[in-house]
Scaffold this motif. Structure first.
Motif, PDB file in Angstrom:
ATOM      1  N   VAL A 155      20.988  13.467  -3.558  1.00 29.18           N
ATOM      2  CA  VAL A 155      21.736  14.562  -4.183  1.00 29.18           C
ATOM      3  C   VAL A 155      22.693  14.893  -3.455  1.00 29.18           C
ATOM      4  CG1 VAL A 155      19.437  15.437  -5.271  1.00 29.18           C
ATOM      5  CG2 VAL A 155      20.149  16.156  -3.058  1.00 29.18           C
ATOM      6  N   TYR A 184      26.430  15.314  -9.200  1.00 29.62           N
ATOM      7  CA  TYR A 184      25.135  15.786  -8.751  1.00 29.62           C
ATOM      8  C   TYR A 184      24.290  14.875  -7.671  1.00 29.62           C
ATOM      9  CZ  TYR A 184      25.923  17.830 -13.557  1.00 29.62           C
ATOM     10  OH  TYR A 184      26.167  18.585 -14.716  1.00 29.62           O
ATOM     11  N   ASP A 242      26.819  12.600 -14.735  1.00 32.90           N
ATOM     12  CA  ASP A 242      27.141  12.294 -13.219  1.00 32.90           C
ATOM     13  C   ASP A 242      28.044  11.160 -13.066  1.00 32.90           C
ATOM     14  OD1 ASP A 242      26.637  12.915 -10.321  1.00 32.90           O
ATOM     15  OD2 ASP A 242      25.955  10.796 -10.393  1.00 32.90           O
ATOM     16  N   ALA A 247      23.805  22.381 -15.204  1.00 31.71           N
ATOM     17  CA  ALA A 247      24.993  21.901 -14.662  1.00 31.71           C
ATOM     18  C   ALA A 247      25.768  23.096 -14.249  1.00 31.71           C
ATOM     19  CB  ALA A 247      25.796  21.144 -15.989  1.00 31.71           C
ATOM     20  N   ILE A 286      24.351  24.068 -10.527  1.00 25.70           N
ATOM     21  CA  ILE A 286      24.656  23.001  -9.626  1.00 25.70           C
ATOM     22  C   ILE A 286      26.091  23.161  -9.214  1.00 25.70           C
ATOM     23  CG2 ILE A 286      24.624  20.782  -9.177  1.00 25.70           C
ATOM     24  CD1 ILE A 286      22.192  20.366 -11.227  1.00 25.70           C
ATOM     25  N   ASN A 287      27.081  23.218 -10.247  1.00 27.28           N
ATOM     26  CA  ASN A 287      28.669  23.350 -10.085  1.00 27.28           C
ATOM     27  C   ASN A 287      28.861  24.559  -9.222  1.00 27.28           C
ATOM     28  OD1 ASN A 287      31.289  22.836 -10.335  1.00 27.28           O
ATOM     29  ND2 ASN A 287      31.196  23.148 -12.588  1.00 27.28           N
ATOM     30  N   LEU A 326      21.991  14.658 -17.818  1.00 33.76           N
ATOM     31  CA  LEU A 326      22.770  15.117 -16.339  1.00 33.76           C
ATOM     32  C   LEU A 326      23.082  13.766 -15.715  1.00 33.76           C
ATOM     33  CD1 LEU A 326      20.329  17.878 -15.014  1.00 33.76           C
ATOM     34  CD2 LEU A 326      22.930  18.155 -15.402  1.00 33.76           C
TER      35      LEU A 326
END
Length: 260
Positions: free
Chosen positions: A206, A226, A109, A179, A182-183, A105
């Motif tokens: 964040v 992220y 990012d 991922a 979060i997307n 992650l």
């Protein structure tokens, strides 16, 4: 050859199902079931059209095919020997099954920030990134709505990750699902972060749904995926972000006596 195609289509089927479950459930909940109750949390009051949703789903299916092809190449072809992908779950300590996705992650990012800024170059934007920005008011379906070129550049990060980070299929699954969740949150169109987040150190690090939504509505700034770190370091965070976030959270506070 037949076995290879079966494996590819099995992965594609699972990836497609994941997209429709993880993007579809939030869409149904926020855009159909509790729209009125969550109206105060809507970042942009207008809604995208059905045509927008259809376009996003169509191109997300294309992206899913591209991502599936990249995963297949890494795991099921001779390319695997040039990576740190491993099959034996005890080849590394069990705690690495979680540490690997965390590192992935962080790498993702950083990769995304610079790739994203590159795609905003005026000579590349209309060829590769304009399609994603047709969703000026994003929804969960927007999460994978990329031009073929962007889908390839987005997916290429997986090749980078498995070259530098030992990853088991379990770790890959954790990384991919995390991922994508979060997307979806970034494209949700609603700010659902708990109100207490604002006064924590985590808020300074964040991204939020407001953060990425502003990128879609303003077209510039807030390039991170992220975290806010690269945007803050490079001076590309939108100057009105915190003000916009606070205004929407205040709306939620005033609208819901239970403070959600």
């Amino acid at each position: 050859m037949q076995q290879s195609s079966e494996i590819f289509f099995r992965i594609l089927g699972i990836s497609t199902l994941r997209y429709f479950i993880l993007a579809g459930i939030p869409f149904i909940v926020y855009y159909h079931l509790i729209t009125k109750r969550k109206h105060a949390a809507k970042i942009q009051y207008r809604h995208a059209s059905r045509g927008d949703f259809a376009r996003e789903i169509l191109h997300s299916m294309q992206t899913t095919i591209v991502f599936t092809a990249i995963l297949y190449l890494v795991v099921y072809t001779p390319l695997k020997k040039f990576t740190l992908f491993y099959d034996g779950i005890t080849d590394y300590p069990l705690w690495w099954l979680l540490a690997g996705p965390v590192l992935a992650l962080l790498i993702h990012d950083t990769y995304f920030y610079w790739m994203h800024r590159l795609l905003h170059h005026r000579r590349l934007f209309r060829f590769a990134h304009l399609l994603h920005h047709k969703s000026t008011n994003p929804s969960p379906w927007t999460s994978y709505s990329f031009h073929f070129i962007e889908a390839c550049t987005e997916g290429a990060v997986f090749l980078l990750i498995v070259v530098v980070v030992p990853m088991h299929l379990v770790s890959v699954t954790i990384f991919v699902i995390t991922a994508f969740v979060i997307n979806v949150y970034g494209h949700l169109g609603y700010e659902i972060a708990p109100l207490w987040l604002r006064n924590t150190f985590v808020f300074e690090i964040v991204n939020t749904s407001v953060y990425h939504n502003m990128h879609h509505s303003k077209f510039k700034g807030n390039y991170g995926l992220y975290f806010r770190l690269w945007d803050r370091l490079m001076g590309t965070e939108h100057p009105d972000y915190v003000k916009e976030y606070d205004a929407i959270q205040q709306r939620r506070l005033n609208n819901d006596p239970a403070n959600e």
